[in-house]
Structure formats: C-alpha cells, structure tokens
Design an enzyme around this catalytic site. Sequence first.
Site, PDB file in Angstrom:
ATOM      1  CG  HIS A  19      -1.920  -1.027   1.346  1.00 30.11           C
ATOM      2  ND1 HIS A  19      -2.070  -1.824   2.463  1.00 30.11           N
ATOM      3  CD2 HIS A  19      -2.865  -1.433   0.465  1.00 30.11           C
ATOM      4  CE1 HIS A  19      -3.077  -2.667   2.262  1.00 30.11           C
ATOM      5  NE2 HIS A  19      -3.567  -2.455   1.057  1.00 30.11           N
ATOM      6  CE  LYS A  43     -12.874  -7.093   4.013  1.00 32.52           C
ATOM      7  NZ  LYS A  43     -12.215  -7.196   2.785  1.00 32.52           N
ATOM      8  NE  ARG A  92      -2.586  -7.512  -4.621  1.00 31.69           N
ATOM      9  CZ  ARG A  92      -3.335  -7.962  -3.648  1.00 31.69           C
ATOM     10  NH1 ARG A  92      -2.835  -8.075  -2.437  1.00 31.69           N
ATOM     11  NH2 ARG A  92      -4.578  -8.324  -3.860  1.00 31.69           N
ATOM     12  CB  SER A 130      -4.322  -6.601   4.472  1.00 34.82           C
ATOM     13  OG  SER A 130      -3.914  -5.334   4.049  1.00 34.82           O
TER      14      SER A 130
HETATM   15  O1  PNS Z   1      -9.094  -3.002   0.178  1.00 35.88           O
HETATM   16  P1  PNS Z   1     -10.354  -3.503  -0.464  1.00 35.88           P
HETATM   17  O2  PNS Z   1     -11.167  -4.282   0.560  1.00 35.88           O
HETATM   18  O3  PNS Z   1     -10.112  -4.262  -1.727  1.00 35.88           O
HETATM   19  O4  PNS Z   1     -11.220  -2.194  -0.866  1.00 35.88           O
HETATM   20  C1  PNS Z   1     -12.508  -2.321  -1.432  1.00 35.88           C
HETATM   21  C2  PNS Z   1     -13.195  -0.942  -1.509  1.00 35.88           C
HETATM   22  C3  PNS Z   1     -13.221  -0.267  -0.154  1.00 35.88           C
HETATM   23  C4  PNS Z   1     -12.460  -0.062  -2.499  1.00 35.88           C
HETATM   24  C5  PNS Z   1     -14.641  -1.174  -2.041  1.00 35.88           C
HETATM   25  O5  PNS Z   1     -15.255  -2.180  -1.295  1.00 35.88           O
HETATM   26  C6  PNS Z   1     -15.528   0.066  -1.986  1.00 35.88           C
HETATM   27  O6  PNS Z   1     -15.276   1.030  -2.670  1.00 35.88           O
HETATM   28  N1  PNS Z   1     -16.565   0.034  -1.127  1.00 35.88           N
HETATM   29  C7  PNS Z   1     -17.455   1.151  -0.925  1.00 35.88           C
HETATM   30  C8  PNS Z   1     -18.884   0.822  -1.311  1.00 35.88           C
HETATM   31  C9  PNS Z   1     -19.087   1.055  -2.791  1.00 35.88           C
HETATM   32  O7  PNS Z   1     -18.896   2.162  -3.299  1.00 35.88           O
HETATM   33  N2  PNS Z   1     -19.462  -0.010  -3.486  1.00 35.88           N
HETATM   34  C10 PNS Z   1     -19.623  -0.018  -4.922  1.00 35.88           C
HETATM   35  C11 PNS Z   1     -18.263  -0.185  -5.576  1.00 35.88           C
HETATM   36  S1  PNS Z   1     -18.420  -0.772  -7.180  1.00 35.88           S
END
Ligand code: PNS
Length: 160
Positions: A19, A43, A92, A130
């Site tokens: 990150h 989660k 990645r 993570s």
């Molecule tokens: O680190 P992660 O868990 O891969 O991040 C995922 C994240 C936070 C980027 C994604 O879950 C998100 O943007 N959630 C917010 C809710 C939202 O906007 N959902 C629609 C996205 S298409």
Amino acid sequence: MKTSIAIYPGSFDPVTNGHLDLIERGEKMFDLVIVAVLSNVEKRPLFSVPERVEMLREVTQKWPGVEVDVFHGLLVDYARKRGAGVILRGIRAISDYEYELQMALMNRKLEPRLETVFMLPGESYSYLSSKLVREIAQLGGPLKDLVPPEVEQRLRAKVL
Ligand code: PNS
C-alpha cells in the site's frame, strides 16, 4: 472536478508496504492523495477503523500531500464530497484484474466523471496482501519487509 485530488480507498487491515509503495507513487502524481478507509465492512476486521487510521497516519506523515480519512457508503458519493476526480487502485497480478475491472466500471456507471487510475506496485510486493500479513502474524511468522515496523509492533501486540 479537480483531477489532482485522488482517493485511494481500501480496507487497510492493516496497511502493508505494498500500500505504501502505491501511496508514494500516487503522491508524486497528484496534488492530494486521500487514503480512505472503508468503515462499513461486513467482514470481521483484525484492527478497528480508528486503529487502522492511526497506523496509516503514522506511516504516511512524511508526505504532506497525503491525508487519511474514513468513509461510509458509496465511494462515488465520498469522492464527490471531497472534490476528487480520480480513484487510485493497485493491481498486483492478473488475478486482481477481474474484481478491479468490475468495481471501476460500476463506479463509472455511478459517476461517469470519476476516473479510476490503476498503478502497479513494485514487483517485490506483487504477492503481498493484508490477509496474508494477518495470517503470518497470527501464526508467529516473520513480517520484516512486509509491513512498516510500527505496524509489525501493533500486529504482534494484537495477536499475543
Ligand atoms: O481493500 P479492499 O477491501 O479491496 O477495498 C474495497 C473498496 C473499499 C475499495 C470497495 O469495497 C468500496 O469502494 N466500497 C465502498 C462501497 C461502494 O462504493 N461499493 C460499490 C463499488 S463498485
């Protein structure tokens, strides 16, 4: 919308060197990178949102153009509120691509003015996540080179 403000969203449970590699690259490209921790994750996280924010602030304080914040709800709404024109995400490996493509296209559907920019972390971080870091910590394995020392300390304390 200003394209010089980028949001780097994620769970960051916890922040890893991968990150940080991406934040450093983003910080060179954009006037402001907002590292945004999602607070409504379903989660069960290892670290609480305030703990994750505190760690992120500690390890990004050297960059004046980086801010750490928390967001709830839709990412596009948060980006609009912050006046950001870019969502920054790291890819990645090819295995990340499908999920990232789906999210980027859905976000584009929800807010066409918002552009998702994908960046590649350094190749030494291509296997780092993570989830694996949490697993290694829980099983007492070495965390050197995977997370910053401040985060390693917190992980050790958490899993004792
Ligand atoms: O680190 P992660 O868990 O891969 O991040 C995922 C994240 C936070 C980027 C994604 O879950 C998100 O943007 N959630 C917010 C809710 C939202 O906007 N959902 C629609 C996205 S298409």
